[in-house]
Design an enzyme around this catalytic site. Structure first.
Site: not given
Length: 208
Positions: A102-105, A47, A36, A18-20
């Site tokens: 925001e990162g990826a994974g 995202d 992002k 649920g980062k986004t």
């Protein structure tokens, strides 16, 4: 006197935590811009697009540095697109404004065969926000992520608990938080729409 802008890298204990959604809520709460750096797959429903929808176009959103076509690990997706990514390819889009990146994974998602997301955080030189979600194995993933940030000398300013947490899980995470880290609890969203976002915003808690 110049006030240093607030800039954070939002990462997670894994993919799908649920980062986004959490980043969207924090961007709205703190009135911060969003970036992002790597979008891997879902280019028609990225995202950045989701954030723009949820926040009703009310914050600044910077264009991704890389838009990769395959929903896979960024290093694989980049290979399939015939490109290479390296740390020197990334710079903050604006160092003078409040910004959430925001990162990826998770932290050790590779961007090439040598460098991972945690190396990108170090390259950008901003503190981290770690998003956690409760599931079987989440304690292990959370503590490993906290320790990895510590070992890489990346300050962890906020630990985000996304959704409902077993009190036993929460207790362990609190015991392993860095002393200067604050806890944010974000409620579960019933629907991904702007109205639910506004409702959930009123229920966010931030503890010292």
């Amino acid at each position: 006197m110049n006030i240093k802008p607030r800039q954070y890298f939002v990462t997670g204990i894994g993919t799908g935590v649920g980062k986004t959604i959490c980043t969207a809520m924090l961007a709205q709460l703190w009135q911060m811009a969003y970036w992002k750096p790597i979008q891997s797959g879902d280019l028609e429903q990225s995202d950045s697009m989701m954030l723009n929808h949820l926040l009703d176009h009310k914050i600044q959103i910077f264009k991704e540095r890389f838009r990769l076509h395959t929903a896979a690990s960024p290093h694989q997706s980049a290979f399939l697109d015939g490109i290479e990514m390296h740390l020197e390819d990334f710079e903050l889009p604006d160092k003078q404004i409040d910004l959430l990146v925001e990162g990826a994974g998770g932290l050790f998602v590779p961007i090439n065969d040598k460098e991972c997301i945690i190396d990108l955080i170090n390259k950008l030189a901003i503190p981290a926000i770690l998003v956690c979600r409760d599931y079987l194995g989440a304690i292990n993933h959370s503590l490993l992520s906290i320790k990895a940030l510590e070992n890489h000398q990346i300050p962890l300013h906020y630990l985000v608990l996304n959704g409902e947490f077993n009190p036993f899980s929460k207790e362990i995470l609190l015991k392993h938080m860095p002393e200067d880290c604050r806890l944010i609890q974000i409620p579960e969203l019933e629907e991904l729409d702007p109205a639910q976002m506004q409702h959930a915003l009123s229920k966010i808690t931030i503890e010292n």
